[in-house]
Enzyme design. Structure first.
Site, short mmCIF file in Angstrom:
data_model
loop_
_atom_site.label_atom_id
_atom_site.label_comp_id
_atom_site.label_asym_id
_atom_site.label_seq_id
_atom_site.Cartn_x
_atom_site.Cartn_y
_atom_site.Cartn_z
N GLY A 196 -2.14 0.20 -2.71
CA GLY A 196 -2.60 -1.17 -2.43
C GLY A 196 -2.07 -1.96 -3.62
N VAL A 200 -7.36 -4.37 -6.93
CA VAL A 200 -8.16 -3.30 -6.26
C VAL A 200 -8.28 -2.11 -7.05
CG1 VAL A 200 -8.89 -2.01 -3.85
CG2 VAL A 200 -8.26 -4.52 -3.90
N GLU A 218 -0.63 4.10 -5.94
CA GLU A 218 0.82 3.38 -5.62
C GLU A 218 0.62 2.00 -5.40
OE1 GLU A 218 3.35 1.70 -4.21
OE2 GLU A 218 2.95 2.70 -2.32
N CYS A 252 6.06 -2.53 -0.51
CA CYS A 252 5.88 -2.44 -2.03
C CYS A 252 7.16 -2.32 -2.87
CB CYS A 252 4.98 -1.14 -2.48
SG CYS A 252 5.36 0.33 -1.86
#
Length: 483
Positions: A196, A200, A218, A252
């Site tokens: 994410g 967070v 990741e 990502c």
């Protein structure tokens, strides 16, 4: 009608305890049991492919081919290959040691860490749930999956399907949002795997630290693309645009911004136009092979970035049309983007492609190195000297020459970030290793006692000389490199 049924918070500790009891009972230890679970995960993906595609179409308007290629097919292939290679991965290793230690039988055992927590994102929710899970299965761990509430159809589907294929005493799903995730993070886990964003991730890392829980993070980031002046601009443009259009840039490893020689910027833009007209003859906004932005919040965020950019939008082919109802934004190219532009503030995670003109390779490297280490650095060059400078003078999780996105197809390479783009490794054996403790052992026989006699006090001159011999080893002459 509620799409996603949240897990009652009071049930979450009970789920964790059930899995811990299963692990302690040794259920997950046998390799044949693990192989069966891996094959079952592959069967889930294969048998339920249409349902998975339908759920992701509802959540993200994902084209079916994209789901089959990037998510369903990858799970079938990697889960099957993991099962086939598990015997080799899990076999004890016997390191090479000096002759006098060989009788001690030094061994590395591949021990499962225990019960893991997997928190996955919404953008590729099936593969990014399943990939960490298959590593946990292969290693002999139990696991709780916490899929994203932002992709509710897929999360509910996984919740319904998982107990039909995998052992529910070892693998469970917890659904919910902040409250449910907070409860999960209050509990002790033997490993946490999070995919994410960095905001967070900091919360998760702080919670894990209270229990000294190891993490895999990741996280993504702004992955740059460097285009060498000698490279074919049209080919580079085609490959970059293809990588950017996957899931409408919501991944990502999407190319985030392009560093191109100032003298080649217009030629590169022309290449983007040609590729766009080939990919989307009637425009991307209504194309069945182009996805939507996940929700209104992200749609508005991207729209705001485009409103605030100081760069020059290319509008004669890339019209930048939006469909608010379907949450679609066409690929949008912005050239002459400067260092302080809003498009360079954060990971774009959408179909916006800023072009930053530079005057030299040194300037491009300085631009990259002035920012947090990216998850991947893309470079289009055939010059071995340029490649070596990128290897030696930059840091990134991965380095890809002359294409985008395709590194995800190589099962034998680790996928990982560095610094703010994350840490820890995954894909195939690397995911197995993530959930595996290398537990060492030696077994010293009685027959070694005469050799060990020297260690016992009192120590005479001969014993002192033997026991301290390493202190007097000859150290080779050396000099700093280049002298």
């Amino acid at each position: 009608m509620t799409i996603l049924k949240y897990t009652p918070i009071r049930e979450i500790p009970k789920i964790r305890e059930t899995l811990r009891a299963t692990f302690k009972a040794g259920v997950t230890r046998p390799l044949e049991w693990r192989k069966h679970q891996l094959y079952q995960l592959a069967r889930l993906a294969q048998n339920e492919a249409d349902a998975i595609c339908d759920a992701l179409n509802k959540d993200l308007s994902k084209p079916k081919l994209e789901v089959l290629m990037a998510e369903v097919g990858a799970v079938v292939e990697r889960a099957t290959k993991s099962a086939e290679q598990l015997d080799a991965w899990a076999a004890p290793e016997h390191p090479d040691v000096p002759d006098w230690q060989k009788g001690w039988k030094p061994t590395l055992h591949k021990a499962p860490r225990g019960t893991a927590l997997i928190i996955s994102p919404w953008n590729y929710p099936f593969i990014l749930n399943s990939q960490p899970l298959m590593g946990a299965i292969a290693a002999g761990c139990c696991a709780v999956l916490k899929p994203s509430e932002v992709s509710p159809h897929l999360s509910q589907l996984v919740t319904d399907l998982l107990p039909k294929y995998l052992d529910p005493s070892a693998y469970r799903v917890v659904n919910g949002a902040v409250s449910e995730t907070t409860k999960l993070l209050e509990l002790q886990w033997d490993h946490i795997f999070y995919t994410g964003n960095s905001r967070v991730a900091r919360i998760i890392a702080a919670a894990a630290a209270k229990h000294l829980t190891p993490l895999t993070l990741e996280l993504g980031g702004k992955s740059p693309v460097l285009v060498d002046s000698a490279y074919d601009m049209r080919l580079a443009a085609k490959r970059i645009l293809w990588g950017k259009c996957n899931n409408a840039g919501q991944i990502c490893v999407a190319p985030d911004y392009i560093l191109v020689p100032r003298s080649k910027q217009d030629e590169f833009v022309e290449g983007l136009k040609e590729a766009y007209k080939t990919f989307f003859p009637d425009g991307a906004i209504g194309a069945s092979h182009y996805g939507s932005i996940v929700n209104e919040s992200h749609f508005n965020r991207l729209s705001s970035l485009l409103d605030r950019t100081k760069g020059e939008r290319i509008t004669d082919v890339f019209e930048g049309r939006k469909d608010t109802a379907r949450k679609r934004i066409e690929p949008t190219v912005v050239k002459n983007v400067q260092d302080d532009d809003p498009l360079l503030e954060e990971e774009l995670f959408g179909p916006i492609l800023p072009i930053v003109p530079v005057d030299s390779l040194d300037e491009a490297l300085a631009f990259i190195n002035a920012r947090p280490h990216p998850l991947v650095l893309y470079a289009f060059t055939e010059d071995p000297n340029v490649k070596q400078r990128l290897i030696d003078e930059t840091q990134s999780g991965g380095l890809v020459f002359n294409d985008t996105f395709q590194q995800l197809a190589v099962n034998e390479l680790p996928f990982a970030g560095v610094g703010q783009s994350g840490y820890g490794y995954q894909v195939m054996k690397y995911t197995f290793d993530t959930y595996t403790q290398l537990r060492s052992s030696i077994d010293i026989p009685k027959e070694a006692e005469p050799f060990l006699q020297l260690r016992y006090p009192p120590h005479g001159p001969e014993a002192v000389k033997a026991l301290s011999s390493a202190v007097h080893l000859s150290i080779p002459e050396s000099a700093p490199s280049g002298r």
